[in-house]
Design a protein around this motif. Structure first.
Motif, mmCIF file in Angstrom:
data_model
loop_
_atom_site.group_PDB
_atom_site.id
_atom_site.type_symbol
_atom_site.label_atom_id
_atom_site.label_comp_id
_atom_site.label_asym_id
_atom_site.label_seq_id
_atom_site.Cartn_x
_atom_site.Cartn_y
_atom_site.Cartn_z
ATOM 1 N N PRO A 1 -6.613 23.829 -4.389
ATOM 2 C CA PRO A 1 -5.484 24.029 -3.459
ATOM 3 C C PRO A 1 -4.263 23.184 -3.820
ATOM 4 O O PRO A 1 -3.136 23.693 -3.884
ATOM 5 N N ILE A 2 -4.455 21.903 -4.090
ATOM 6 C CA ILE A 2 -3.301 21.046 -4.399
ATOM 7 C C ILE A 2 -2.763 21.352 -5.798
ATOM 8 O O ILE A 2 -1.546 21.276 -6.030
ATOM 9 N N LEU A 3 -3.622 21.750 -6.728
ATOM 10 C CA LEU A 3 -3.144 22.190 -8.043
ATOM 11 C C LEU A 3 -2.276 23.440 -7.899
ATOM 12 O O LEU A 3 -1.268 23.594 -8.602
ATOM 13 N N SER A 4 -2.639 24.323 -6.975
ATOM 14 C CA SER A 4 -1.852 25.540 -6.748
ATOM 15 C C SER A 4 -0.445 25.206 -6.263
ATOM 16 O O SER A 4 0.530 25.867 -6.643
ATOM 17 N N ASN B 1 -11.305 31.376 -12.965
ATOM 18 C CA ASN B 1 -12.724 30.993 -12.811
ATOM 19 C C ASN B 1 -12.960 30.153 -11.557
ATOM 20 O O ASN B 1 -13.607 29.112 -11.595
ATOM 21 N N ILE B 2 -12.437 30.641 -10.436
ATOM 22 C CA ILE B 2 -12.508 29.860 -9.193
ATOM 23 C C ILE B 2 -13.135 30.643 -8.038
ATOM 24 O O ILE B 2 -12.883 30.339 -6.873
ATOM 25 N N ASP C 1 -12.866 30.238 2.974
ATOM 26 C CA ASP C 1 -12.635 30.957 1.717
ATOM 27 C C ASP C 1 -11.394 30.294 1.128
ATOM 28 O O ASP C 1 -10.266 30.694 1.396
ATOM 29 N N ARG C 2 -11.617 29.250 0.373
ATOM 30 C CA ARG C 2 -10.524 28.360 -0.032
ATOM 31 C C ARG C 2 -9.565 29.044 -0.996
ATOM 32 O O ARG C 2 -8.375 28.701 -1.043
ATOM 33 N N LEU C 3 -10.041 30.006 -1.752
ATOM 34 C CA LEU C 3 -9.160 30.745 -2.654
ATOM 35 C C LEU C 3 -8.158 31.546 -1.826
ATOM 36 O O LEU C 3 -6.939 31.456 -2.017
ATOM 37 N N ILE D 1 -6.091 32.914 -9.188
ATOM 38 C CA ILE D 1 -4.820 32.996 -8.470
ATOM 39 C C ILE D 1 -3.717 33.161 -9.508
ATOM 40 O O ILE D 1 -3.621 32.373 -10.460
ATOM 41 N N LEU D 2 -2.898 34.210 -9.334
ATOM 42 C CA LEU D 2 -1.732 34.412 -10.197
ATOM 43 C C LEU D 2 -0.525 33.773 -9.512
ATOM 44 O O LEU D 2 -0.273 34.014 -8.327
ATOM 45 N N ILE D 3 0.219 32.991 -10.249
ATOM 46 C CA ILE D 3 1.314 32.205 -9.684
ATOM 47 C C ILE D 3 2.607 32.488 -10.444
ATOM 48 O O ILE D 3 2.621 32.477 -11.682
ATOM 49 N N ASN D 4 3.665 32.761 -9.664
ATOM 50 C CA ASN D 4 4.992 33.025 -10.233
ATOM 51 C C ASN D 4 4.953 34.153 -11.259
ATOM 52 O O ASN D 4 5.591 34.087 -12.308
#
Length: 421
Positions: free
Chosen positions: A298-301, A315-316, A325-327, A348-351
């Motif tokens: 979560p904090i890395l996201s 791979n999460i 459901d933390r994802l 998770i795809l980001i930006n």
């Protein structure tokens, strides 16, 4: 549910993070199995740790709780008076307590009722059940929050899937050395979160137990071993440090005390992740493998979305069986703050969306999902959000970091009463 308004510009000051919850669980259990007095220093009484302390008392350990240390004597652990007397072990919401103590509670013939709260028993226990069936150990769900366990753990071969949770392996590593015969734990598939096994093996070694690690494919365990008492100090928790490291990387200025640069904690990888993101200047997207470090995703996201670089955290899928459901929770809440995240089954795809417009100045309602790591991530997210955040269930941080909000305030964060519904 109680809601508050949280707000911060940048955080400034000094912080001493709490002790590693993972290591503290292990030291409490190991010293509770040693005949003689151990002293464990640098303690934080989070809900999960209290659950493990109370569980070991139920098995006979004598534990004195002081302000910043524990005195633990395992001389009476597994004595007859603590066995088969309708013992109840309340794990609260602690997956570590449940999975570590499940096999340990039946090192001698015993009958124990395990209790839990919220989603604890929705988290898988099948790796134990499959092995218990083989050794005629009885288990039965009394209701959705209670399991009765009855029988005696036996030495032998135990097969465990490596991609569900390392906690099953740790539970057996604590338990099997105490049995009369030799045993083997055989890992099926790839072992994820191997750093947690490293912490277990290190703790066992400190307390006099020797395990042969065959390249994380199997663990050879000699029987009839004895735990030795000792005095140890618990190092700072990198899974909590991660929040402050990310805060610093997005504009805050926090001095962090008590870090062990040589720590075995897998969550120390947050330092590498931040460095990778900051130095990435290629056109293609950056792919980060989160399989070994589920607690810091979560904090890395948050770090990833604020970088404005295209990133996939892969791979999460195991995040889906945490306190929430933390994802999904990570994607939902950061999306409400106007950031660009897309939820996939295992990543998770980001930006990743072209011409995405950020919207980060309205008052917004967020949910902690009753998950401590989501709540703390949102606190750090408030440092890069211009509007007010209304957050529910701030108390959930007690699971791992009881005084987190005090620390947040001491660093310049603001918390106001919310007078709406």
């Amino acid at each position: 549910m109680n809601k508050k308004i949280i707000k911060a510009d940048k955080l400034f000051g000094e912080v001493t993070p709490p002790p590693s919850k993972s290591i503290l669980h292990r030291y409490i259990i190991a010293s509770s199995l040693a005949k003689g007095m151990s002293k464990i220093e640098n303690i934080s009484y989070s809900d999960d740790i209290v659950a493990t302390i109370e569980a070991m008392k139920k098995l006979g350990a004598r534990i004195e709780e002081k302000d910043n240390y524990l005195l633990i004597d395992g001389s009476k652990t597994f004595d007859r008076e603590y066995l088969n007397n309708n013992g109840v072990i309340d794990c609260n919401e602690s997956g570590s307590t449940l999975r570590f103590l499940f096999p340990l509670s039946i090192v001698k013939e015993n009958k124990v009722l395990f209790k839990g709260k919220e989603k604890l028993f929705k988290r898988p226990l099948n790796p134990y059940f499959e092995n218990f069936d083989k050794y005629q150990i009885k288990y039965s769900y009394k209701n959705e929050n209670e399991i009765l366990l009855e029988g005696q753990l036996k030495s032998g071969n135990y097969e465990i899937n490596g991609n569900i949770s390392s906690q099953f392996i740790t539970g057996l590593l604590f338990s099997l050395p105490l049995l009369a015969g030799n045993s083997k734990i055989i890992i099926k598939g790839k072992l994820e979160s191997s750093s947690y096994i490293d912490m277990t093996l290190d703790s066992l070694n400190k307390f006099g137990i020797n395990i042969v690690n065959n390249s994380y494919k199997e663990f050879i365990i000699e029987g009839n071993q004895s735990y030795k008492s000792g005095n140890y100090e618990v190092e700072a928790d990198y899974s909590q440090v991660a929040f402050f490291l990310v805060a610093n990387s997005i504009g805050s200025d926090i001095k962090i005390n008590g870090l062990n640069p040589n720590s075995l904690q897998g969550d120390k990888k947050i330092i590498d992740f931040i460095s990778q993101i900051d130095s990435w200047n290629k056109k293609e997207k950056l792919i980060l493998d989160g399989s070994e470090t589920p607690d810091i995703i979560p904090i890395l996201s948050l770090k990833a979305v604020t970088s404005k670089k295209e990133i996939e955290i892969a791979n999460i899928a195991r995040l889906r069986i945490k306190e929430s459901d933390r994802l999904s929770a990570t994607v939902q809440e950061l999306s409400k703050l106007g950031f660009d995240l897309i939820e996939k089954e295992d990543s998770i795809l980001i930006n990743s969306r072209k011409n995405f417009i950020y919207n980060i100045d309205k008052q917004v309602y967020l949910s902690s999902h009753s998950d401590h790591r989501i709540a703390m991530m949102i606190a750090i997210a408030s440092t890069c959000y211009k509007g007010e955040i209304i957050l529910d269930n701030l108390e959930c941080v007690k699971k791992s970091y009881p005084n987190f909000w005090e620390v947040f305030l001491s660093l310049g964060g603001k918390i106001y009463e919310y007078l709406g519904k």
